[in-house]
Design an enzyme around this catalytic site. Sequence first.
Site, mmCIF file in Angstrom:
data_model
loop_
_atom_site.group_PDB
_atom_site.id
_atom_site.type_symbol
_atom_site.label_atom_id
_atom_site.label_comp_id
_atom_site.label_asym_id
_atom_site.label_seq_id
_atom_site.Cartn_x
_atom_site.Cartn_y
_atom_site.Cartn_z
ATOM 1 N N GLY A 22 2.781 -0.994 -12.782
ATOM 2 C CA GLY A 22 2.478 -0.677 -11.393
ATOM 3 C C GLY A 22 1.294 0.248 -11.211
ATOM 4 N N VAL A 66 9.002 7.560 -24.828
ATOM 5 C CA VAL A 66 10.083 6.918 -24.080
ATOM 6 C C VAL A 66 10.988 8.014 -23.519
ATOM 7 C CG1 VAL A 66 12.049 5.347 -24.178
ATOM 8 C CG2 VAL A 66 10.004 4.876 -25.535
ATOM 9 N N TYR A 164 13.633 10.079 0.066
ATOM 10 C CA TYR A 164 12.268 9.766 -0.338
ATOM 11 C C TYR A 164 11.258 10.516 0.522
ATOM 12 C CZ TYR A 164 8.468 6.888 -2.188
ATOM 13 O OH TYR A 164 7.327 6.452 -2.806
ATOM 14 N N LYS A 168 8.857 13.467 -1.066
ATOM 15 C CA LYS A 168 7.413 13.278 -1.095
ATOM 16 C C LYS A 168 6.692 14.318 -0.237
ATOM 17 C CE LYS A 168 7.160 9.845 -3.964
ATOM 18 N NZ LYS A 168 6.543 10.018 -5.291
ATOM 19 N N THR A 199 3.502 -3.447 -5.807
ATOM 20 C CA THR A 199 4.085 -3.161 -7.111
ATOM 21 C C THR A 199 5.352 -4.002 -7.278
ATOM 22 O OG1 THR A 199 5.373 -1.350 -6.188
ATOM 23 C CG2 THR A 199 3.189 -0.806 -7.063
ATOM 24 N N TRP A 260 -2.143 4.626 13.144
ATOM 25 C CA TRP A 260 -1.528 4.163 14.391
ATOM 26 C C TRP A 260 -0.232 4.914 14.658
ATOM 27 C CZ3 TRP A 260 -2.094 -1.851 13.575
ATOM 28 C CH2 TRP A 260 -3.394 -2.236 13.928
#
Length: 260
Positions: A22, A66, A164, A168, A199, A260
Amino acid sequence: MDVFASFRLDGRRACITGGSRGLGRAMAQALAEAGADLVLIGREAESLQTAQSELSALGRRVDTIVGDLGQVDEAQRVGELLARDFGPLDILVNNVGGRRLNIPTEEMSLADWNSLIQLNLTSVYQMCQHVGRMMIQRGQGGSIINVASIAGIIVSKGIFGRHYETAKAAVMSLTRSLAVDWARYHIRVNAIAPGLFLTDPNRKWFREKPELQETFTSGIPMGRAGEPKEIGPLALYLASDASNYMTGATLVLDGGYTLW
Protein backbone atom coordinates in the site's frame (compact mmCIF):
# COMPACT_ATOMS: atom_id res chain seq x y z
CA MET A 1 22.95 23.51 -5.03
CA ASP A 2 21.05 21.93 -7.90
CA VAL A 3 17.43 21.83 -6.75
CA PHE A 4 17.11 18.20 -7.80
CA ALA A 5 20.15 17.28 -5.69
CA SER A 6 18.30 18.48 -2.58
CA PHE A 7 15.88 15.57 -3.05
CA ARG A 8 18.63 12.93 -3.06
CA LEU A 9 18.93 10.55 -0.10
CA ASP A 10 22.23 8.86 -0.92
CA GLY A 11 23.97 7.54 2.18
CA ARG A 12 20.84 7.78 4.34
CA ARG A 13 18.76 5.08 5.94
CA ALA A 14 14.99 5.13 6.25
CA CYS A 15 12.62 2.99 8.30
CA ILE A 16 9.06 2.60 7.02
CA THR A 17 6.46 0.88 9.17
CA GLY A 18 3.88 -1.03 7.18
CA GLY A 19 6.39 -0.70 4.38
CA SER A 20 5.65 -3.83 2.37
CA ARG A 21 2.26 -2.89 0.94
CA GLY A 22 0.00 0.00 0.00
CA LEU A 23 1.06 3.53 0.84
CA GLY A 24 4.04 2.30 2.84
CA ARG A 25 5.33 0.31 -0.10
CA ALA A 26 4.90 3.31 -2.40
CA MET A 27 6.82 5.57 -0.03
CA ALA A 28 9.56 2.96 0.35
CA GLN A 29 9.87 2.86 -3.44
CA ALA A 30 10.23 6.63 -3.68
CA LEU A 31 12.87 6.83 -0.95
CA ALA A 32 14.83 3.93 -2.43
CA GLU A 33 14.77 5.49 -5.90
CA ALA A 34 16.24 8.65 -4.34
CA GLY A 35 19.13 6.64 -2.88
CA ALA A 36 18.07 5.62 0.62
CA ASP A 37 18.70 2.23 2.19
CA LEU A 38 15.62 0.84 3.91
CA VAL A 39 14.35 -0.97 6.96
CA LEU A 40 10.82 -2.25 6.39
CA ILE A 41 8.53 -3.28 9.25
CA GLY A 42 5.39 -5.34 8.72
CA ARG A 43 3.27 -8.16 10.08
CA GLU A 44 3.70 -10.64 7.22
CA ALA A 45 7.08 -12.18 6.44
CA GLU A 46 6.07 -13.18 2.90
CA SER A 47 4.96 -9.67 1.98
CA LEU A 48 8.15 -8.21 3.45
CA GLN A 49 10.29 -10.66 1.49
CA THR A 50 8.56 -9.70 -1.75
CA ALA A 51 9.13 -6.00 -1.09
CA GLN A 52 12.73 -6.66 -0.07
CA SER A 53 13.43 -8.50 -3.31
CA GLU A 54 11.83 -5.82 -5.48
CA LEU A 55 13.47 -2.87 -3.73
CA SER A 56 16.89 -4.49 -3.50
CA ALA A 57 16.87 -4.58 -7.30
CA LEU A 58 17.27 -0.79 -7.17
CA GLY A 59 20.71 -1.30 -5.65
CA ARG A 60 19.64 -0.44 -2.12
CA ARG A 61 20.22 -2.35 1.10
CA VAL A 62 16.84 -3.48 2.40
CA ASP A 63 16.39 -5.02 5.85
CA THR A 64 13.11 -6.28 7.26
CA ILE A 65 11.58 -6.74 10.70
CA VAL A 66 8.46 -8.85 11.25
CA GLY A 67 6.27 -7.40 13.98
CA ASP A 68 2.73 -6.28 14.74
CA LEU A 69 2.82 -2.69 15.95
CA GLY A 70 -0.86 -2.99 16.83
CA GLN A 71 0.26 -4.91 19.92
CA VAL A 72 1.91 -2.76 22.58
CA ASP A 73 4.48 -5.37 23.61
CA GLU A 74 5.33 -6.13 20.00
CA ALA A 75 5.76 -2.45 19.21
CA GLN A 76 8.09 -2.14 22.19
CA ARG A 77 10.09 -5.16 21.04
CA VAL A 78 10.37 -3.87 17.48
CA GLY A 79 11.43 -0.42 18.65
CA GLU A 80 14.15 -1.85 20.87
CA LEU A 81 15.34 -4.18 18.10
CA LEU A 82 15.41 -1.33 15.62
CA ALA A 83 17.50 0.83 17.96
CA ARG A 84 19.88 -1.98 18.82
CA ASP A 85 20.51 -3.63 15.46
CA PHE A 86 19.36 -1.38 12.60
CA GLY A 87 20.77 2.07 13.24
CA PRO A 88 21.72 4.69 12.53
CA LEU A 89 18.49 5.98 11.00
CA ASP A 90 18.05 9.28 9.22
CA ILE A 91 14.36 8.94 8.36
CA LEU A 92 11.31 7.36 10.00
CA VAL A 93 7.97 6.98 8.24
CA ASN A 94 5.20 5.96 10.65
CA ASN A 95 2.74 4.47 8.20
CA VAL A 96 1.06 1.65 10.16
CA GLY A 97 -2.63 2.19 10.85
CA GLY A 98 -6.14 1.58 9.64
CA ARG A 99 -9.79 1.85 10.54
CA ARG A 100 -10.34 -1.94 10.47
CA LEU A 101 -13.72 -1.88 12.27
CA ASN A 102 -16.94 -0.22 11.11
CA ILE A 103 -18.70 -0.16 14.48
CA PRO A 104 -20.86 2.67 15.87
CA THR A 105 -19.40 4.24 18.99
CA GLU A 106 -22.31 3.13 21.16
CA GLU A 107 -21.59 -0.50 20.25
CA MET A 108 -17.80 -0.54 20.33
CA SER A 109 -16.17 -2.41 23.20
CA LEU A 110 -13.45 -0.77 25.24
CA ALA A 111 -11.11 -3.59 24.21
CA ASP A 112 -11.64 -2.77 20.52
CA TRP A 113 -11.19 0.95 21.20
CA ASN A 114 -7.92 0.40 23.05
CA SER A 115 -6.62 -1.98 20.40
CA LEU A 116 -7.27 0.46 17.58
CA ILE A 117 -5.87 3.44 19.47
CA GLN A 118 -2.72 1.36 19.95
CA LEU A 119 -2.58 0.67 16.21
CA ASN A 120 -3.19 4.22 15.04
CA LEU A 121 -1.70 6.39 17.77
CA THR A 122 0.30 4.68 20.50
CA SER A 123 2.44 2.74 18.02
CA VAL A 124 3.36 6.07 16.41
CA TYR A 125 4.40 7.42 19.80
CA GLN A 126 6.44 4.29 20.54
CA MET A 127 8.31 4.42 17.24
CA CYS A 128 8.90 8.16 17.49
CA GLN A 129 10.30 7.66 20.97
CA HIS A 130 12.73 4.90 19.98
CA VAL A 131 13.91 6.48 16.74
CA GLY A 132 13.86 10.03 18.09
CA ARG A 133 16.12 8.94 20.94
CA MET A 134 18.50 7.37 18.40
CA MET A 135 18.59 10.57 16.38
CA ILE A 136 19.17 12.75 19.44
CA GLN A 137 22.04 10.57 20.64
CA ARG A 138 23.63 10.52 17.21
CA GLY A 139 23.49 14.30 16.96
CA GLN A 140 22.99 14.60 13.19
CA GLY A 141 19.29 15.36 13.07
CA GLY A 142 16.75 13.54 10.96
CA SER A 143 13.26 13.54 9.51
CA ILE A 144 10.17 11.86 10.96
CA ILE A 145 7.03 11.57 8.85
CA ASN A 146 3.80 10.50 10.54
CA VAL A 147 0.99 9.32 8.30
CA ALA A 148 -2.22 10.81 9.66
CA SER A 149 -5.44 11.09 7.63
CA ILE A 150 -7.99 13.65 6.54
CA ALA A 151 -10.19 11.78 9.06
CA GLY A 152 -8.20 13.69 11.67
CA ILE A 153 -9.59 16.91 10.19
CA ILE A 154 -13.11 15.94 9.12
CA VAL A 155 -15.50 13.10 10.01
CA SER A 156 -15.77 10.37 7.38
CA LYS A 157 -19.14 9.91 5.73
CA GLY A 158 -20.93 6.58 5.57
CA ILE A 159 -18.62 4.65 7.84
CA PHE A 160 -18.24 4.36 11.61
CA GLY A 161 -15.37 3.59 13.94
CA ARG A 162 -14.57 6.99 15.42
CA HIS A 163 -11.46 5.64 17.07
CA TYR A 164 -9.88 6.45 13.71
CA GLU A 165 -10.80 10.14 13.63
CA THR A 166 -9.71 10.47 17.24
CA ALA A 167 -6.35 8.77 16.78
CA LYS A 168 -5.46 10.56 13.56
CA ALA A 169 -6.25 13.97 15.04
CA ALA A 170 -3.97 13.05 17.94
CA VAL A 171 -1.21 12.01 15.52
CA MET A 172 -1.29 15.53 14.07
CA SER A 173 -1.05 17.03 17.55
CA LEU A 174 1.79 14.68 18.48
CA THR A 175 3.55 15.72 15.27
CA ARG A 176 3.37 19.41 16.18
CA SER A 177 4.48 18.75 19.75
CA LEU A 178 7.50 16.68 18.79
CA ALA A 179 8.43 19.21 16.11
CA VAL A 180 8.78 21.84 18.83
CA ASP A 181 10.54 19.56 21.31
CA TRP A 182 13.07 18.18 18.83
CA ALA A 183 13.78 21.21 16.64
CA ARG A 184 16.82 21.99 18.80
CA TYR A 185 18.22 18.59 17.78
CA HIS A 186 17.65 19.36 14.07
CA ILE A 187 14.98 16.65 13.91
CA ARG A 188 12.06 17.66 11.70
CA VAL A 189 8.67 16.08 12.40
CA ASN A 190 5.90 16.43 9.82
CA ALA A 191 2.73 14.57 8.87
CA ILE A 192 0.91 13.57 5.72
CA ALA A 193 -2.90 13.45 5.80
CA PRO A 194 -3.99 11.24 2.90
CA GLY A 195 -7.52 11.18 1.62
CA LEU A 196 -8.98 8.26 -0.30
CA PHE A 197 -6.35 6.03 -1.90
CA LEU A 198 -6.93 2.73 -3.65
CA THR A 199 -5.04 0.56 -1.19
CA ASP A 200 -5.99 -3.07 -0.61
CA PRO A 201 -7.93 -2.31 2.64
CA ASN A 202 -9.96 0.39 0.88
CA ARG A 203 -10.69 -1.90 -2.06
CA LYS A 204 -11.94 -4.41 0.52
CA TRP A 205 -14.23 -1.78 2.08
CA PHE A 206 -15.64 -1.00 -1.38
CA ARG A 207 -16.29 -4.67 -2.16
CA GLU A 208 -18.18 -5.05 1.10
CA LYS A 209 -20.01 -1.72 0.85
CA PRO A 210 -20.05 -0.61 -2.81
CA GLU A 211 -22.00 2.51 -1.97
CA LEU A 212 -19.02 3.82 -0.02
CA GLN A 213 -16.92 4.32 -3.14
CA GLU A 214 -19.54 6.58 -4.69
CA THR A 215 -20.01 8.40 -1.37
CA PHE A 216 -16.32 9.22 -1.18
CA THR A 217 -15.44 9.85 -4.83
CA SER A 218 -18.47 12.08 -5.38
CA GLY A 219 -16.98 14.41 -2.78
CA ILE A 220 -13.57 14.67 -4.43
CA PRO A 221 -13.22 17.67 -6.78
CA MET A 222 -10.68 15.77 -8.87
CA GLY A 223 -13.27 13.03 -9.31
CA ARG A 224 -11.18 10.01 -8.38
CA ALA A 225 -9.33 8.21 -5.62
CA GLY A 226 -5.57 8.48 -5.41
CA GLU A 227 -3.17 5.79 -6.54
CA PRO A 228 -0.63 4.71 -3.88
CA LYS A 229 2.32 5.82 -6.04
CA GLU A 230 1.05 9.40 -5.81
CA ILE A 231 2.07 9.68 -2.15
CA GLY A 232 5.71 8.81 -2.89
CA PRO A 233 6.91 12.23 -4.11
CA LEU A 234 5.44 13.97 -1.04
CA ALA A 235 7.16 11.53 1.32
CA LEU A 236 10.42 12.12 -0.54
CA TYR A 237 10.05 15.88 -0.16
CA LEU A 238 9.53 15.61 3.59
CA ALA A 239 12.35 13.10 4.01
CA SER A 240 14.90 15.11 2.05
CA ASP A 241 16.81 18.37 2.42
CA ALA A 242 14.28 19.95 0.07
CA SER A 243 12.04 20.48 3.12
CA ASN A 244 14.78 21.60 5.52
CA TYR A 245 12.76 24.58 6.77
CA MET A 246 9.52 22.67 7.30
CA THR A 247 8.57 21.12 10.61
CA GLY A 248 5.32 20.59 12.49
CA ALA A 249 3.30 20.69 9.28
CA THR A 250 0.50 18.38 8.19
CA LEU A 251 0.27 18.24 4.41
CA VAL A 252 -3.10 17.17 2.99
CA LEU A 253 -3.12 14.91 -0.07
CA ASP A 254 -6.76 14.25 -0.91
CA GLY A 255 -7.67 15.41 -4.41
CA GLY A 256 -9.46 18.36 -2.83
CA TYR A 257 -11.91 16.35 -0.69
CA THR A 258 -11.55 18.59 2.37
CA LEU A 259 -12.15 21.76 0.32
CA TRP A 260 -15.92 21.24 0.16
